[in-house]
Design an enzyme around this catalytic site. Structure first.
Site, PDB file in Angstrom:
ATOM      1  CD  GLU A  92      82.322 -40.513 -12.210  1.00  0.00           C
ATOM      2  OE1 GLU A  92      81.838 -39.631 -11.484  1.00  0.00           O
ATOM      3  OE2 GLU A  92      82.683 -40.320 -13.370  1.00  0.00           O
ATOM      4  CB  CYS A 105      76.772 -40.130  -4.056  1.00  0.00           C
ATOM      5  SG  CYS A 105      75.970 -39.839  -5.638  1.00  0.00           S
ATOM      6  CB  CYS A 112      72.573 -42.213 -17.879  1.00  0.00           C
ATOM      7  SG  CYS A 112      70.901 -41.817 -17.315  1.00  0.00           S
ATOM      8  CB  CYS A 116      69.745 -34.764 -18.114  1.00  0.00           C
ATOM      9  SG  CYS A 116      68.359 -35.706 -17.454  1.00  0.00           S
ATOM     10  CB  CYS A 119      73.592 -35.111 -16.676  1.00  0.00           C
ATOM     11  SG  CYS A 119      74.161 -36.471 -15.656  1.00  0.00           S
ATOM     12  CB  SER A 191      67.931 -38.815  -7.167  1.00  0.00           C
ATOM     13  OG  SER A 191      67.701 -37.698  -7.976  1.00  0.00           O
ATOM     14  CB  SER A 214      66.084 -34.715 -11.430  1.00  0.00           C
ATOM     15  OG  SER A 214      66.932 -35.437 -10.581  1.00  0.00           O
ATOM     16  CB  CYS A 333      76.757 -38.156 -11.362  1.00  0.00           C
ATOM     17  SG  CYS A 333      75.463 -36.945 -11.586  1.00  0.00           S
TER      18      CYS A 333
HETATM   19  N1  SAH Z   1      69.051 -40.227 -12.810  1.00  0.00           N
HETATM   20  C1  SAH Z   1      68.729 -39.751 -11.512  1.00  0.00           C
HETATM   21  C2  SAH Z   1      69.880 -39.763 -10.519  1.00  0.00           C
HETATM   22  C3  SAH Z   1      71.249 -39.331 -10.966  1.00  0.00           C
HETATM   23  S1  SAH Z   1      71.666 -37.646 -11.109  1.00  0.00           S
HETATM   24  C4  SAH Z   1      68.103 -38.382 -11.589  1.00  0.00           C
HETATM   25  O1  SAH Z   1      68.000 -37.853 -12.680  1.00  0.00           O
HETATM   26  O2  SAH Z   1      67.649 -37.884 -10.574  1.00  0.00           O
HETATM   27  C5  SAH Z   1      71.598 -36.923  -9.505  1.00  0.00           C
HETATM   28  C6  SAH Z   1      71.241 -35.449  -9.573  1.00  0.00           C
HETATM   29  O3  SAH Z   1      72.303 -34.647 -10.099  1.00  0.00           O
HETATM   30  C7  SAH Z   1      70.026 -35.173 -10.445  1.00  0.00           C
HETATM   31  O4  SAH Z   1      69.186 -34.253  -9.830  1.00  0.00           O
HETATM   32  C8  SAH Z   1      70.680 -34.582 -11.681  1.00  0.00           C
HETATM   33  O5  SAH Z   1      69.755 -33.872 -12.444  1.00  0.00           O
HETATM   34  C9  SAH Z   1      71.788 -33.760 -11.064  1.00  0.00           C
HETATM   35  N2  SAH Z   1      72.852 -33.366 -11.989  1.00  0.00           N
HETATM   36  C10 SAH Z   1      73.338 -33.997 -13.057  1.00  0.00           C
HETATM   37  N3  SAH Z   1      74.314 -33.289 -13.641  1.00  0.00           N
HETATM   38  C11 SAH Z   1      74.467 -32.177 -12.928  1.00  0.00           C
HETATM   39  C12 SAH Z   1      75.316 -31.035 -13.019  1.00  0.00           C
HETATM   40  N4  SAH Z   1      76.203 -30.913 -13.989  1.00  0.00           N
HETATM   41  N5  SAH Z   1      75.175 -30.083 -12.061  1.00  0.00           N
HETATM   42  C13 SAH Z   1      74.284 -30.194 -11.064  1.00  0.00           C
HETATM   43  N6  SAH Z   1      73.469 -31.243 -10.919  1.00  0.00           N
HETATM   44  C14 SAH Z   1      73.544 -32.216 -11.844  1.00  0.00           C
END
Ligand code: SAH
Length: 345
Positions: A92, A105, A112, A116, A119, A191, A214, A333
């Site tokens: 995406e 973006c 991944c 997390c 996510c 990020s 993050s 994402c």
């Molecule tokens: N893997 C990298 C980049 C991708 S995620 C990272 O972890 O930074 C980009 C950002 O979106 C990260 O800060 C991630 O923690 C956040 N993110 C992921 N899912 C989310 C959600 N459901 N709501 C808000 N932020 C989210």
């Protein structure tokens, strides 16, 4: 590694063409077709001889991405793409319009590994790394589709950029090259969930991009629960790397903090966060978490967010609350891909 032509630098293309008995200026022409004109096929390259085009088509097929779905937000004209890669994987990208221009973006991996808990990219696991040429294709395909040129890039789509380090570094080299798209490194944010050794590697490169971390929690026990990477690299180790990075590069680090109601949004968390970041050249970006159907987290109330901001500011930390764009189009994402692969729409 053998790269496809869209993932090659101009001098690598020159070496390939030399083997085909071609003069060096052809490499510049092809590089410019690929990265300035954003050509998606060799047939668009009108100043390249037909015989060479035939040979390139055969030996160096162009990888790209096809638009599988496009969603346009009615609220703020954010556009979200679901792209299909040449082997059928999905990623995406999101295009956002700001006062200063367009930001895209991009995803750096299909799926991944980081796991997390909040996510969507993590549901379904890791599929594969994206090639540099595929990451640039996300940008070019969106630009061609919308008839725009983006000025800013954030590596905040699916995947962990520092887990695909070599390809991401090469992507940065190509997208910022003067003979190509020529985007300024200053307009790029990367990020990461905090892969500490790669943060030191990045520091050595002095790239001038913005590093986003993050963080999402100020306590190890809490962070490990929502971000498994924390079991490997604890908060103090991560923040030591960040302090070194900021001092060495003089670049302000941006800490992302998704506000999860009742979990990491207490006064105690705000005070601990302020203490952990004290004195660092940094900035906190609060994100009301986007609800993902598969996860149990909910966004903090506006009152909680306000209180959190106040506590951070009172303790000397600069903070912003991220404006929510594209909330009506699953713009977080991984959400669109998830819905697609589940066959829900
Ligand atoms: N893997 C990298 C980049 C991708 S995620 C990272 O972890 O930074 C980009 C950002 O979106 C990260 O800060 C991630 O923690 C956040 N993110 C992921 N899912 C989310 C959600 N459901 N709501 C808000 N932020 C989210």
């Amino acid at each position: 590694m053998n790269y496809d032509i869209k993932s090659m630098t101009a001098s690598e293309i020159e070496a390939v063409l030399k083997q085909l008995g071609q003069p060096s200026y052809r490499a510049k022409q092809i590089y410019s077709w690929l990265h300035k004109n954003k050509a998606s096929s060799y047939s668009e390259m009108t100043n390249i001889p037909k015989t060479l085009i035939g040979k390139l088509e055969e030996e160096y097929p162009l990888n790209g991405c096809e638009i599988k779905r496009r969603q346009i937000s009615e609220k703020d004209s954010t556009v979200k793409y679901l792209f299909e890669l040449s082997d059928g994987e999905f990623v995406e990208s999101v295009v956002m319009k700001y006062k200063y221009g367009y930001t895209v973006c991009v995803s750096t991996q299909a799926g991944c590994k980081m796991g997390c808990a909040f996510c969507a990219s993590t549901v379904g696991g890791f599929r594969r790394n994206l090639l540099p040429g595929e990451i640039v294709s996300e940008i070019y395909t969106a630009e061609n589709d919308l008839g725009i040129t983006v000025s800013h890039i954030v590596l905040m789509g699916m995947g962990e950029p520092l887990d695909n380090y070599e390809n991401v570094m090469r992507f940065l080299e190509i997208i910022t090259s003067e003979e190509g798209h020529n985007i300024s490194m200053r307009n790029i944010s990367l990020s990461t969930c905090g892969i500490v050794p790669r943060i030191y590697d990045l520091m050595q490169k002095h790239l001038g991009l913005t590093l986003s971390i993050s963080l999402h929690a100020p306590f190890d026990e809490m962070r490990s629960r929502i971000m498994p990477v924390n079991n490997k690299y604890h908060i103090d180790e991560l923040l030591t790397a960040c302090r070194r990075y900021a001092a060495e590069t003089s670049r302000r680090i941006s800490f992302e903090y998704a506000m999860l109601s009742g979990i990491n949004d207490t006064d105690e968390c705000a005070l601990a966060l302020a203490k952990a970041l004290k004195g660092m050249l940094c900035h906190v970006n609060l994100i009301p978490v986007n609800e993902v159907r598969e996860s149990p987290y909910h966004p903090s109330t506006p009152e909680r967010v306000k209180r959190f901001v106040e506590l951070l500011e009172k303790n000397g930390i600069t903070v912003t609350v991220r404006r929510k764009l594209g909330s009506d189009i699953d713009a977080s994402c991984g959400q669109l891909r998830l819905r697609h692969t589940e066959g829900k729409d």
